[in-house]
Design an enzyme around this catalytic site. Structure first.
Site, short mmCIF file in Angstrom:
data_model
loop_
_atom_site.label_atom_id
_atom_site.label_comp_id
_atom_site.label_asym_id
_atom_site.label_seq_id
_atom_site.Cartn_x
_atom_site.Cartn_y
_atom_site.Cartn_z
N PRO A 164 -7.49 -20.02 -40.61
CA PRO A 164 -7.58 -18.74 -39.90
C PRO A 164 -6.45 -18.66 -38.88
CG PRO A 164 -9.16 -20.29 -38.99
CD PRO A 164 -8.50 -20.99 -40.15
N GLY A 173 -1.81 -23.90 -42.10
CA GLY A 173 -1.71 -22.67 -41.32
C GLY A 173 -0.39 -21.96 -41.53
N GLU A 196 0.64 -28.56 -38.36
CA GLU A 196 2.05 -28.90 -38.56
C GLU A 196 2.37 -29.37 -39.98
OE1 GLU A 196 5.53 -28.33 -36.35
OE2 GLU A 196 3.45 -27.85 -35.90
N LYS A 214 -14.37 -25.46 -36.46
CA LYS A 214 -12.98 -25.87 -36.29
C LYS A 214 -12.73 -26.14 -34.81
CE LYS A 214 -8.32 -24.56 -37.83
NZ LYS A 214 -7.49 -24.58 -36.62
N ASN A 259 -5.73 -30.77 -39.88
CA ASN A 259 -5.00 -29.51 -39.74
C ASN A 259 -3.91 -29.67 -38.70
OD1 ASN A 259 -5.59 -26.52 -37.92
ND2 ASN A 259 -4.48 -26.56 -39.84
N CYS A 272 -9.06 -21.99 -30.83
CA CYS A 272 -8.07 -21.01 -30.40
C CYS A 272 -7.55 -21.35 -29.00
CB CYS A 272 -8.65 -19.60 -30.41
SG CYS A 272 -7.46 -18.34 -29.89
#
Length: 321
Positions: free
Chosen positions: A8, A224, A202, A140, A200, A99
């Site tokens: 996301p 991502g 890079e 997440k 998750n 986030c």
């Protein structure tokens, strides 16, 4: 083959971009941008606006399952909204504790809650009670707010609260998106929780994917910005990419055409050129043709002239009648 998941990304990957990237192929499932939950029960249209795929069996047009992500800090309200969302039969429900955006964090959302593992447990437990067992329930998170000292505690709180799987972004809130991602820290956390963990952060190239898996000890990886910068990244990892850079770019031109046409149906025309420019900015990491195209279209804001310029660069758009 280990799973590849599409991350996301608020402000970057909406349903139109999900459509484009899953048409390119290679992803096992994707997750929507977050839906902000704050003090009220949202109407159904709030969920279908962020995830129109809910009206298509919770799948993109290419058939990739779409899980819907919620963000908030009030356990009861999160649970009430999760129950409403569950009634729409999503492919899964995910909670956002990753986030790093200041505007989100100031209102007690996203990664700002990683100093409060007790609250993470309460939110997860409340949502778990509200979501039927047949719907995957995941979360997440990042490694922490300032450092990773409470990462294990946070991950355990979410798992103990009922999250069936965790995606861990290998950076803190304060790290933002600055490299590197600390994949080794993901391994440390994953070893101490009882649910599967997905790594998750890079991953831009197949070599990054290999290193991420090696250092994190995780088989499954969520990708991502690297997915947007190279729509064929998942297929490269799977050994199924187009045979040459020229073939990649030719296929990409068709994807840009579909993307432009779909953006036109979603946004006011004056906002549409900016969306394509945003994509080209990332594509130029891998495609010199994107740099050339962006140099020509960067200053153009008029949708009709912008579309004509795309056509001149080989984007297969039909001439206006």
């Amino acid at each position: 083959m280990p799973r590849l998941l599409l991350a996301p990304m608020e402000g970057l990957v909406d349903d139109v971009m999900r459509d484009a990237l899953t048409r390119a192929g290679g992803y096992d499932h994707c997750v929507t941008e977050f839906i902000r939950i704050s003090g009220s029960l949202l109407p159904v249209r709030a969920y279908t606006r962020v995830s129109p795929e809910l009206e298509n069996g919770s799948r993109t047009k290419a058939g990739t399952p779409v899980r819907v992500q919620l963000l908030g800090s009030e356990p009861a309200c999160m649970a009430e909204n999760a129950a409403r969302l569950a009634g729409l039969a999503p492919a899964g429900i995910d909670l956002n504790f990753g986030c790093p955006a200041p505007t989100v964090n100031r209102h007690r959302g996203g990664a700002a809650l990683l100093d409060e593992p007790e609250l993470l447990f309460e939110i997860a437990a409340a949502v778990r009670r509200a979501v039927p067992k047949g719907i995957p329930f995941t979360a997440k998170m990042r490694l922490g707010v300032r450092d990773a000292t409470r990462a294990v505690e946070c991950a355990q709180a979410l798992a103990d609260g009922g999250a069936e799987e965790l995606v861990i972004h290998g950076r803190t809130k304060l790290d933002g998106y600055r490299p590197p991602a600390h994949w080794g820290e993901i391994a440390r956390v994953a070893e101490q929780v009882k649910v599967p963990v997905v790594a998750n952060g890079e991953v831009w190239k197949p070599e990054d994917w290999q290193r991420c898996r090696s250092e994190s000890g995780r088989g499954d990886v969520m990708i991502g910005r690297g997915a947007v910068a190279d729509p064929f990244l998942a297929r490269r990892i799977r050994g199924d990419a187009p045979p040459s850079s020229e073939a990649c770019w030719t296929e990409l031109l068709g994807m840009i055409a579909v993307y432009w046409q779909r953006v036109l149906t979603k946004l006011e025309p004056r906002h549409c050129p900016g969306r394509v420019k945003q994509w080209l900015l990332l594509l130029e990491r891998n495609y010199p043709q994107a740099t050339q195209m962006l140099a020509q279209v960067r200053a153009e804001r008029d949708p009709l002239r912008f579309e004509a310029m795309l056509r001149c660069h080989g984007v297969p758009l039909a001439e206006a009648a």
